[in-house]
Design a protein around this motif. Structure first.
Motif, short mmCIF file in Angstrom:
data_model
loop_
_atom_site.label_atom_id
_atom_site.label_comp_id
_atom_site.label_asym_id
_atom_site.label_seq_id
_atom_site.Cartn_x
_atom_site.Cartn_y
_atom_site.Cartn_z
N VAL A 165 75.76 57.45 14.62
CA VAL A 165 74.64 57.33 14.42
C VAL A 165 74.12 58.78 14.10
N ARG A 166 74.67 59.83 14.72
CA ARG A 166 74.14 61.06 14.25
C ARG A 166 74.76 61.58 13.04
N MET A 167 75.86 61.39 12.92
CA MET A 167 76.72 61.55 11.62
C MET A 167 75.76 61.11 10.35
N ARG A 168 75.27 59.70 10.46
CA ARG A 168 74.82 58.93 9.60
C ARG A 168 73.45 59.45 9.32
N TRP A 169 72.65 59.55 10.41
CA TRP A 169 71.13 59.65 10.07
C TRP A 169 70.88 61.25 10.01
N CYS A 170 71.67 62.05 10.52
CA CYS A 170 71.29 63.50 10.80
C CYS A 170 72.34 64.50 9.97
N GLY A 171 73.75 63.88 9.83
CA GLY A 171 74.51 64.82 9.21
C GLY A 171 75.45 65.39 9.97
N GLU A 196 62.51 67.76 17.21
CA GLU A 196 63.70 68.36 18.20
C GLU A 196 63.30 68.01 19.47
N VAL A 197 64.40 67.37 20.25
CA VAL A 197 64.12 66.69 21.62
C VAL A 197 65.38 67.66 22.45
N PRO A 198 65.10 68.73 23.05
CA PRO A 198 66.15 69.44 23.92
C PRO A 198 66.23 68.50 25.28
N LEU A 199 67.31 68.18 25.54
CA LEU A 199 67.87 67.42 26.75
C LEU A 199 68.26 68.74 27.82
N ALA A 237 67.72 56.18 20.80
CA ALA A 237 66.37 55.85 20.64
C ALA A 237 65.66 56.94 19.60
N LEU A 238 66.44 57.79 19.19
CA LEU A 238 65.81 58.87 18.14
C LEU A 238 66.84 59.18 17.19
N PRO A 239 67.00 58.30 16.24
CA PRO A 239 68.36 58.43 15.44
C PRO A 239 68.34 59.54 14.31
N ARG A 240 67.29 60.17 14.03
CA ARG A 240 66.84 61.18 13.02
C ARG A 240 66.40 62.48 13.73
N THR A 241 66.42 62.48 14.95
CA THR A 241 65.88 63.86 15.68
C THR A 241 67.08 64.75 16.20
N ILE A 242 66.57 65.97 16.02
CA ILE A 242 67.56 66.99 16.35
C ILE A 242 67.42 66.92 18.11
N LEU A 243 68.79 66.68 18.45
CA LEU A 243 69.10 66.31 19.94
C LEU A 243 69.85 67.60 20.32
N ARG A 244 69.01 68.40 21.27
CA ARG A 244 69.50 69.66 21.60
C ARG A 244 70.21 69.84 22.84
N TYR A 245 71.41 70.19 23.28
CA TYR A 245 72.00 70.62 24.40
C TYR A 245 71.22 71.84 25.03
N SER A 246 70.48 71.70 26.35
CA SER A 246 69.60 72.92 26.82
C SER A 246 70.27 73.13 28.04
N GLY A 247 69.31 73.39 29.08
CA GLY A 247 69.53 74.00 30.36
C GLY A 247 70.25 73.18 31.39
N GLY A 248 71.19 73.54 32.04
CA GLY A 248 71.89 72.66 33.16
C GLY A 248 72.97 71.97 32.54
#
Length: 345
Positions: A60-66, A245-248, A280-291
Motif C-alpha cells: 500500500v505504501r509503495m503504491r500510494w506514496c512511492g 503527516e502522522v508521526p507514530l 487507514a491512511l494510505p496516502r499519508t506520510i507515516l513517520r517513525y517517531s519517539g519510543g
C-alpha cells in the motif's frame, strides 16, 4: 494482545484471510482507507497473520506514496516547565521529573538545522514545551525561522502548542512549511491522558493550520492505556482530519510522570498498529517517531517494511534516539531512497 490495550478481544471475529482480502480490495486496489471497524479487525489479527499484514501495508505504501523515505530532525527551542499535564510527558511542570526549563538561542538553532540537513533530511522542526506561544516565543521563532532559511536549504516546521488564528497566519507568512500538533490519543480516551486542555482544542488548531495552507503533521502516542478499540477510533479520527503527516510515537515511560510505570507496547502489537494506521491512511506520510527504539529494538526494519515512509533521525526532545548514521544505514540496507528537498516542495 498489548497489556496497555484494555478493551479485550472481540467476541466474534471474521477470519484473518477475509480481513486481509477486504483490506487488499479497499486500500491497495481501491485507494480507500479502512474504516474504524476494519482497522479494529486488523489490530485484532493473530500473530500468525502479521507477516502477511506487514507485506500488504508495504504494498500500500509503495503504491500510494512511492518508495522514498522522508527524513526529519527536531530540536527543542523551549524545554520543560510546560503548564499542561500530558501524563506521558516529562516536560510538564506539574510532575516531579528531572527535566528543567531551558531556552535555546538562535545560533544553536541554525547549527542544529545545518547538522540535520547534512544527514539528507528535508525537514527540521522547532519544538517548544508550551500550552501555546506567547509573544516572547513567537519573536524567537520569527528570528530563528528567518536565520535558518537564510543559512540552510531545508524545510522548517514548528510545534508550538495550541494557536490563535493570528498566530497561524503569522507562521504561514513566515514560510513555515509544516505544523505539528498531535491529537495524541482517541477522543474517548483523551481525559485519561490530559486534563488541562481538551481534545477539541487540539482539533481546532489542526483545522486552522490546514486552512492556512501549511502542511499539517498530526499524530499519536500509543501505549498510554488505550484499548484496541480506541486505537482504531484514533486512526479513523486522523483519517477524517486528513493530515499530510502522522508521526507514530510509542510510550517511553518517563520517571516522575503518571505513566512512568506503564509497560512499553509489545513489539508485535506495535507492528500491527503501524500496518493498521497505514491501511487507514494510505496516502499519508507515516513517520517513525519517539519510543520506537525501546518498543521495537531489532525489529525496526520490519516496521519500515510495514508501511512507514518517514523517520526522525537523531535524538528526540528529552529522550535519546538512535544515531542518525544507524537509521541512514538501515535505509541503505533496505534499499530505500531518501526523499530530496526538491521533491517535497
Amino acid at each position: 494482545m498489548d497489556e496497555n490495550a484494555t478493551g479485550g478481544p472481540a467476541t466474534a471475529r471474521t477470519d484473518p484471510a477475509t480481513i486481509l482480502a477486504h483490506a487488499r480490495r479497499e486500500v491497495l486496489e481501491g485507494g480507500r482507507g479502512l474504516d474504524e471497524a476494519s482497522v479494529l479487525a486488523v489490530l485484532q489479527l493473530p500473530d500468525e497473520s502479521l507477516t502477511e499484514l506487514l507485506a500488504l501495508a508495504h504494498e500500500v505504501r509503495m503504491r500510494w506514496c512511492g518508495p522514498e523515505i522522508e527524513v526529519e530532525g527536531i530540536i527543542s527551542l523551549k524545554t520543560g516547565g510546560c503548564p499542561e499535564d500530558c501524563h506521558f510527558c516529562s516536560q510538564s511542570g506539574k510532575f516531579d521529573s528531572p527535566v528543567r526549563s531551558a531556552w535555546l538561542d538562535v545560533p544553536s538553532l541554525v547549527d542544529a538545522a545545518r547538522q540535520t540537513a547534512a544527514t539528507g533530511a528535508t525537514e527540521f522542526c522547532i519544538v517548544a514545551a508550551v500550552r501555546g506561544p506567547d509573544e516572547r516565543l513567537m519573536s524567537q521563532v520569527r528570528e530563528g525561522v528567518a536565520a535558518i532559511q537564510a543559512a540552510v536549504e531545508i524545510n522548517v516546521a514548528c510545534s508550538l502548542g495550541m494557536l490563535t488564528q493570528a498566530q497561524v497566519d503569522e507562521l504561514a507568512a513566515m514560510g513555515v512549511h509544516r505544523y505539528n500538533h498531535n491529537l495524541e490519543t482517541a477522543q474517548s480516551h483523551f481525559t485519561k491522558v490530559v486534563t488541562t486542555h481538551s481534545w477539541e482544542e487540539r482539533w481546532e488548531t489542526c483545522e486552522m493550520v490546514r486552512a492556512a495552507g501549511m502542511e499539517l503533521c498530526c499524530g499519536a502516542i500509543l501505549g498510554v492505556g488505550e484499548s484496541l478499540e480506541q486505537r482504531a477510533e484514533l486512526a479513523a479520527q486522523l483519517a477524517r482530519l486528513e493530515p499530510d503527516e502522522v508521526p507514530l510515537n510509542f510510550l517511553n515511560p518517563r520517571p516522575g510522570t503518571p505513566f512512568g510505570d506503564y509497560p512499553p507496547v509489545k513489539p508485535r502489537d506495535a507492528l500491527r498498529a503501524i500496518a493498521a494506521f497505514r491501511l487507514a491512511l494510505p496516502r499519508t506520510i507515516l513517520r517513525y517517531s519517539g519510543g520506537r527504539e525501546i518498543t521495537l529494538g531489532d525489529l525496526e526494519a520490519q516496521g519500515m517494511l510495514g508501511g512507514i515512509n518517514a523517520v526522525i533521525v537523531g535524538n528526540y526532545l528529552t529522550t535519546l534516539g538512535r544515531p542518525a548514521e544507524a537509521d541512514l544505514k538501515m535505509l541503505a540496507d533496505l534499499s530505500m531512497p531518501i526523499k530530496s528537498l526538491q521533491s517535497t516542495l
